[in-house]
Scaffold this active site. Structure first.
Site, PDB file in Angstrom:
ATOM      1  N   LYS A   1     -52.783 -24.625  34.418  1.00  0.00           N
ATOM      2  CA  LYS A   1     -52.633 -25.370  33.171  1.00  0.00           C
ATOM      3  C   LYS A   1     -53.558 -24.849  32.068  1.00  0.00           C
ATOM      4  O   LYS A   1     -54.491 -24.080  32.297  1.00  0.00           O
ATOM      5  CB  LYS A   1     -52.852 -26.860  33.425  1.00  0.00           C
ATOM      6  CG  LYS A   1     -51.644 -27.511  34.080  1.00  0.00           C
ATOM      7  CD  LYS A   1     -51.684 -29.016  33.996  1.00  0.00           C
ATOM      8  CE  LYS A   1     -50.321 -29.602  34.349  1.00  0.00           C
ATOM      9  NZ  LYS A   1     -50.334 -31.071  34.315  1.00  0.00           N
TER      10      LYS A   1
ATOM     11  N   ARG B   1     -49.892 -30.724  43.117  1.00  0.00           N
ATOM     12  CA  ARG B   1     -48.662 -30.100  42.607  1.00  0.00           C
ATOM     13  C   ARG B   1     -49.011 -28.676  42.182  1.00  0.00           C
ATOM     14  O   ARG B   1     -49.795 -28.468  41.262  1.00  0.00           O
ATOM     15  CB  ARG B   1     -48.123 -30.912  41.438  1.00  0.00           C
ATOM     16  CG  ARG B   1     -46.809 -30.417  40.870  1.00  0.00           C
ATOM     17  CD  ARG B   1     -46.325 -31.335  39.752  1.00  0.00           C
ATOM     18  NE  ARG B   1     -45.046 -30.901  39.211  1.00  0.00           N
ATOM     19  CZ  ARG B   1     -44.917 -30.031  38.215  1.00  0.00           C
ATOM     20  NH1 ARG B   1     -46.002 -29.505  37.649  1.00  0.00           N
ATOM     21  NH2 ARG B   1     -43.711 -29.677  37.775  1.00  0.00           N
TER      22      ARG B   1
END
Length: 286
Positions: A221, A255
């Protein structure tokens, strides 16, 4: 005890959720699993490498071409049905904020609805309750789906995360979602700047203390990229470092894009914590 699909996990058992993007423009793989066969191969590989959950998404999280509910369903529903047929024991999660898509995927075998946008469609939890599937309740800071944060501010980011996710989780259970199948997610990057996401990470124990299982979506991210000043393809090491810290602090579900590497990190942390024996223990015993 966390119960998803046919599986049960105890409180100290780390769980990997593998990302399978059914989009042509995903930020990480640029559409590598948009077509059915590469996507099915990705599922097979992820399961072999230790993923218990596959998270199937039909809409890119960030800005891009418009994808309406009909197109999102076209990308996901048939694929969920095929994954259910080929992999009867895998936990199938679908990353959607739309109740129409949620209902369609539950009809064909989804086990978990992953609402990354924090309940913008309140009917999604009603669908999870109707089908008795699991629910991921995420903090997105009130952001609209597919928007990037702009000057996001919080008096106390973790206090806001707790208020939103716990309220969402309790509402889901009140509607009829099984309590043992509800997770909360701090929503790294969603409605947050990099400092917010770093603070949310180091304060994860406050989420764990609520008693709800905590899911973290950290993989490659922007907060990792900005912290280390690395482009998307060079964020794996930073992601794995954040994963190790999150595991030590009590998060349970991860995840991820890199399943095999994450499995090793989680196993190592679990063994250090005393929750998992070494796979081999011969040193000093011969």
């Amino acid at each position: 005890m966390l119960r998803l699909g046919r599986r049960e996990f105890d409180a100290h058992e780390p769980v990997i959720m593998a990302i399978v993007n059914r989009t042509p423009d995903s930020f990480y793989d640029q559409g590598a699993t948009f077509q059915d066969e590469p996507a099915l191969a990705r599922v097979e590989q992820a399961v072999a490498e230790g993923a218990a959950i596959v998270d199937i998404g039909g809409v890119k999280a960030g800005p891009g071409e418009e994808v309406d509910a009909e197109e999102e369903a076209r990308r996901t529903v048939g694929f969920v049905a095929e994954v259910r047929r080929r992999f009867p024991d895998v936990i199938i999660s679908v990353d959607t904020w739309r109740h129409e898509v949620g209902e369609a995927v539950c009809e064909v075998g989804a086990d978990l609805l992953n609402d990354a946008w924090g309940g913008v469609d309140p009917k999604l939890a009603e669908i999870a309750a109707r089908y008795k599937v699991g629910m991921v309740c995420t903090h997105a800071g009130g952001a609209e789906p597919r928007t990037r944060p702009h000057r996001a501010t919080y008096d106390d980011v973790m206090a806001d995360i707790l208020d939103v996710t716990v309220e969402y989780a309790e509402r889901a259970v009140a509607l009829g979602v099984p309590r043992e199948s509800v997770l909360i997610d701090p929503g790294h990057d969603f409605g947050k700047n990099t400092r917010h996401s770093l603070e949310a990470t180091r304060r994860l124990p406050e989420m764990v203390e609520t008693g709800w299982p905590v899911l973290v979506s950290l993989s490659n991210k922007d907060f990792v990229g900005e912290t280390l000043d690395k482009p998307v393809k060079e964020r794996v090491i930073g992601t794995l470092a954040t994963t190790a810290v999150s595991a030590w602090l009590g998060a349970q579900v991860y995840r991820v894009h890199e399943v095999a590497e994450t499995r090793q990190v989680l196993d190592m942390v679990a063994s250090i914590a005393g929750h998992r024996p070494p796979a081999v223990a011969r040193r000093g015993l011969a």
